[in-house]
Structure formats: C-alpha cells, structure tokens
Design a protein around this motif. Structure first.
Motif, short mmCIF file in Angstrom:
data_model
loop_
_atom_site.label_atom_id
_atom_site.label_comp_id
_atom_site.label_asym_id
_atom_site.label_seq_id
_atom_site.Cartn_x
_atom_site.Cartn_y
_atom_site.Cartn_z
N MET A 100 -7.49 0.97 0.05
CA MET A 100 -7.82 -0.03 1.08
C MET A 100 -6.71 -1.07 1.18
N GLN A 101 -6.69 -1.80 2.28
CA GLN A 101 -5.73 -2.87 2.47
C GLN A 101 -6.45 -4.18 2.24
N ILE A 102 -5.82 -5.08 1.51
CA ILE A 102 -6.49 -6.35 1.23
C ILE A 102 -5.46 -7.47 1.23
N SER A 103 -5.89 -8.64 1.71
CA SER A 103 -4.97 -9.79 1.75
C SER A 103 -5.40 -10.82 0.72
N TYR A 104 -4.51 -11.78 0.48
CA TYR A 104 -4.85 -12.84 -0.48
C TYR A 104 -6.11 -13.58 -0.02
N SER A 105 -6.20 -13.88 1.28
CA SER A 105 -7.35 -14.69 1.70
C SER A 105 -8.65 -13.90 1.53
N GLN A 106 -8.59 -12.56 1.69
CA GLN A 106 -9.81 -11.77 1.46
C GLN A 106 -10.19 -11.77 -0.02
N ILE A 107 -9.15 -11.66 -0.88
CA ILE A 107 -9.42 -11.69 -2.33
C ILE A 107 -10.06 -13.03 -2.71
N ASN A 108 -9.46 -14.08 -2.16
CA ASN A 108 -9.94 -15.42 -2.44
C ASN A 108 -11.38 -15.60 -1.96
N THR A 109 -11.66 -15.10 -0.76
CA THR A 109 -13.02 -15.22 -0.22
C THR A 109 -13.99 -14.43 -1.11
N ARG B 69 3.84 -5.95 2.71
CA ARG B 69 2.78 -4.96 2.45
C ARG B 69 3.16 -4.28 1.15
N LEU B 70 2.54 -4.68 0.07
CA LEU B 70 2.92 -4.19 -1.25
C LEU B 70 2.00 -3.04 -1.67
N PRO B 71 2.56 -1.84 -1.91
CA PRO B 71 1.70 -0.74 -2.37
C PRO B 71 1.22 -1.02 -3.81
N LEU B 72 -0.07 -0.78 -4.04
CA LEU B 72 -0.65 -0.94 -5.39
C LEU B 72 -1.08 0.43 -5.90
N LYS B 73 -1.64 0.44 -7.12
CA LYS B 73 -2.16 1.70 -7.67
C LYS B 73 -3.23 2.26 -6.73
N ALA B 74 -3.49 3.54 -6.85
CA ALA B 74 -4.55 4.23 -6.13
C ALA B 74 -4.46 4.04 -4.62
N GLU B 75 -3.25 3.93 -4.14
CA GLU B 75 -2.98 3.86 -2.70
C GLU B 75 -3.61 2.65 -2.01
N HIS B 76 -3.86 1.59 -2.76
CA HIS B 76 -4.29 0.35 -2.12
C HIS B 76 -3.04 -0.43 -1.71
N THR B 77 -3.24 -1.36 -0.76
CA THR B 77 -2.10 -2.15 -0.29
C THR B 77 -2.47 -3.62 -0.26
N LEU B 78 -1.56 -4.43 -0.78
CA LEU B 78 -1.77 -5.88 -0.75
C LEU B 78 -0.91 -6.45 0.37
N MET B 79 -1.57 -7.16 1.30
CA MET B 79 -0.83 -7.71 2.44
C MET B 79 -0.76 -9.23 2.31
N GLY B 80 0.27 -9.78 2.87
CA GLY B 80 0.38 -11.24 2.83
C GLY B 80 1.52 -11.73 3.68
N ARG B 81 1.67 -13.04 3.66
CA ARG B 81 2.71 -13.68 4.46
C ARG B 81 3.14 -14.92 3.67
N ILE B 82 4.42 -14.99 3.33
CA ILE B 82 4.91 -16.14 2.56
C ILE B 82 5.36 -17.22 3.54
N ASP B 83 4.83 -18.44 3.35
CA ASP B 83 5.10 -19.50 4.33
C ASP B 83 6.61 -19.70 4.54
N ARG B 84 7.34 -19.76 3.44
CA ARG B 84 8.78 -20.02 3.59
C ARG B 84 9.50 -19.48 2.36
N VAL B 85 10.70 -18.92 2.55
CA VAL B 85 11.51 -18.46 1.43
C VAL B 85 12.83 -19.22 1.49
N ASN B 86 13.16 -19.92 0.41
CA ASN B 86 14.44 -20.65 0.33
C ASN B 86 15.36 -19.94 -0.63
#
Ligand code: SF4
Length: 392
Positions: free
Chosen positions: A1-10, A115-132
């Motif tokens: 499954m695909q999951i984002s930080y905000s879903q994990i947090n919720t 979109r970071l692939p995890l074990k068992a074909e799960h994917t972690l999605m996210g968006r970093i506000d800013r990269v310096n």
C-alpha cells in the motif's frame, strides 16, 4: 500500500479518524489552522523557489499568500480575518529576517516530493518543505511549523516527520551525503535542529510497518482523546462514539430518562467536586500543621475527641515517561500511555493487563520505578486494634 506521513500521523492519533478520512473518504471542510498552514507554505514555496531569477518583493510574496487562501465559507469572518492576519505577520517577519540569517544556506529545492519503496512492496510518500545545502555541503531538510507552541529539544530529536524525511533523503534522494534536519517555527523565526538517536530511522520504519499492518487488518477502533481533542476533530459528527443514535418507541423514552438522570447526577457531582477540592485543600493544610506540631513536640501521635492522629507516610511509585517511551514505542504500545511527564503504576498495570507484554519487558519497565514518600496523618478511632483500624 501507499502511505504518507500525515496518514501515519492520523492513524497513530486515532485509527477511527484515519478510517473516516482515508478509507471512507468522508469529505469535511479543513480546519482554519490547516488552511493557514497551506497558504503560508504556498507563499514560502513562491519566495524560495530556486528556479526564480530574481527574488520576489515582499508585496509579491504577500500577494501569492492572499491568492492561496480559499473562500473558507465554513469559517466565521472573524476567525478567517484573525488567521489571515496571523499568516501575513509570519511572512512579513520571515521576509525581513531572511537576508540576514540565511547566509551560508542555499535553497536546493522546495516542496520536494518523494516515493520511497519499503519492504513488502509498500511505498512511503511525502513532500519535504525545503531542502538547503549548507556551506560544507551538508543537506538540510526543513519542515515549516506555523504553530505558536515551541517544542522541547527532546521532541525535536524524536520528531517523526523529520525522521521520515531523513529516511527518504538517506535511502533515496541524497544517499551518501551528510544530512541534517530542522524545524522552522515561523511565528518566532526560530530554527531547531534535530540530534536524533542513531536508530531513530529504523524505529520509525518499524512503526510505519506496524501502522500499515494494522490498516491492512482493518483495525480502526476509535481512540478518544481528552474531550478537548475530540471536540476539535473534523470527524466528530461522523465518529461512532459521538454520532447520536435515534431509538424508537419505548427505547426512546428509556434512553431519554437515562440521559436526563445522568445529566442530573453529573451536575450534582460537579458541584460536589468543587466542595471536595476545597475540603482536600483544607485537609492538606491541617495535616501539614499537625506534622509540624508533632516535630516540635518530638512525638508521632496525639488524641482528641475519641480519635487518634498518627504521623504516617504514603509511598507513590512513578515511572519516568521518556524511559518508558523508549521501551514501549518499538512495539507501538506507547500511544496507550499518552504524553505525560511521568507514568503511574496504575497505567502500567492496566497496560500489562490488556496487552500481555513479554515478562522480561514488564520487569524492565517495573525496574524504572521511582518511589516518593509523602508525609501524611492517619486517623483511627481510639480503642481499635491496628489490624482492624477504621479510617475516620
Ligand atoms: S472524535 Fe475522537 S474518537 Fe472520534 S474520530 Fe475524532 S479523534 Fe477519533
């Protein structure tokens, strides 16, 4: 499954809220703070976009902020104006500070998706506000915060969102580069850099798999928080705990009489609670005075009106929350304890009863106990044996 930080947090906040939001996809209007956060993030993206040839003026940044605000008809005009003004203020101060304090940092990208692939074909999605990119080549991952409350260093070091950013940066976006991560509090113009423990990203990855496992097993029990949290939950009206049920016929009048009686008793108890608190405060003062008197007279008891008062001690055992968290978090049991400075023995015993933790872990937890003794005064009716004593 695909999951984002905000879903994990919720999910970690309340599995039922996750169900209403991400499974049943019940549309609810976003809260005012969410709208403010989105509009401020849009303006910061506009300001810091490294692809822009010339830096935008403050007016242009504020204009992009205004355009990012939706109609938000569900907010009162007063609430909307208050939040809108708070965002303007944050951006003005941020803009004025930017020239002086951001030297040595070059913005590489803004709102960087991954979109970071995890074990068992799960994917972690996210968006970093800013990269310096810092002067020595270190990559700095930044998350903007619009809240007023500042965190403790320990919270920053254990921040789950920053840990997820690091996971994506180390494995996917910037492998082999030195990485640092910071929270930027816009209301205060303060940057807090995390010093995470070496195994934090591994622990966070385990937590993500725990959350995914529970979601796939359809474990969506409501986890009601303090009333104040649930009152502000966008899904309050849809929540199985708070959704009013309509009974019919006799059931209806039975339920109504239960509600009325409960309301009556609650109101009596509320009044009594005030009275009890006043008596407790006075009891504490009387005990203190009596103990001081015992000390002065070199005794431990005295008698009056058929009652004997004796100096005594109440022992309480509590457990430092941070140490308990380290042991419980990896198995996902910390959420059941909640955020506290210390954890009571009763809370731990309840956890042992409901979660069947391995005995070795229970011993480890119990060994963390710290005992504190509180001097008190015990009363008993004169003439009663110790073992049969009655507190008066
Ligand atoms: S109202 Fe409380 S229990 Fe219900 S979904 Fe929201 S947070 Fe969970």
């Amino acid at each position: 499954m695909q999951i984002s930080y905000s879903q994990i947090n919720t999910y970690q906040f309340c599995p039922h809220k996750y169900q209403l939001h991400s499974v049943e996809k019940i549309p609810v209007p976003p809260g005012g703070n969410l709208l403010l956060g989105s509009a401020v993030h849009a303006a910061l993206k506009f300001l810091h976009d490294p692809g822009r040839l010339a830096e935008p003026t403050l007016e242009e940044v504020l204009d992009s902020y205004s355009r990012a605000w939706p109609e938000a008809l569900h907010l009162s005009e007063e609430e909307r104006s208050r939040l809108f003004a708070a965002g303007l203020d944050m951006l003005r101060r941020h803009y004025q500070r930017e020239d002086r304090e951001e030297t040595g940092r070059r913005t590489a990208t803004v709102e960087h998706p991954f979109r970071l692939p995890l074990k068992a074909e799960h994917t972690l999605m996210g968006r970093i506000d800013r990269v310096n990119v810092l002067e020595d080549g270190t990559i700095e991952l930044v998350d903007y915060k619009t809240s007023r409350t500042l965190p403790a260093q320990n919270d920053i070091d254990n921040d789950r969102q920053l840990a997820i950013y690091r996971l994506a940066a180390e494995r996917l976006l910037y492998p082999g580069r030195k990485i640092t991560s910071s929270l930027y509090y816009l209301q205060h113009g303060l940057t807090f850099t995390a010093n995470p423990a070496g195994d934090l990203t591994e622990r966070v990855e385990e937590e993500i798999h725990w959350v995914i496992g529970n979601i796939l097993a359809e474990e969506f029990s409501p986890r009601p928080k303090k009333a104040s949290f649930c009152d502000y939950c966008e899904y309050h009206n849809y929540c199985q705990i708070f959704r009013p049920v309509a009974a019919e016929g006799e059931n209806q009048s039975d339920m109504e009489s239960l509600v009325r009686e409960l309301a009556e008793i609650s109101s009596i108890l509320k009044d009594r609670n005030g009275e009890i608190k006043r008596h407790q405060a006075r009891k504490g003062l009387l005990e203190k005075e009596l103990l001081a008197w015992f000390k002065q007279m070199g005794t431990g008891c005295c008698q009056a009106g058929g009652v004997q008062a004796m100096a005594d001690v109440i022992r309480r055992v509590s457990f430092p929350a941070e140490e308990v968290r380290k042991l419980l978090e990896p198995q996902g049991n910390w959420e059941l304890i909640g955020e506290k400075l210390t954890v009571s023995k009763t809370a731990l015993e309840e956890l042992f009863r409901t979660r069947k933790l391995p005995p070795a872990l229970q011993y480890q937890l119990l060994a963390l106990g710290v005992a504190t003794d509180k001097p008190t005064v015990k009363l008993r009716a004169v003439g009663q044996e110790d073992k049969e004593e009655d507190e008066v």
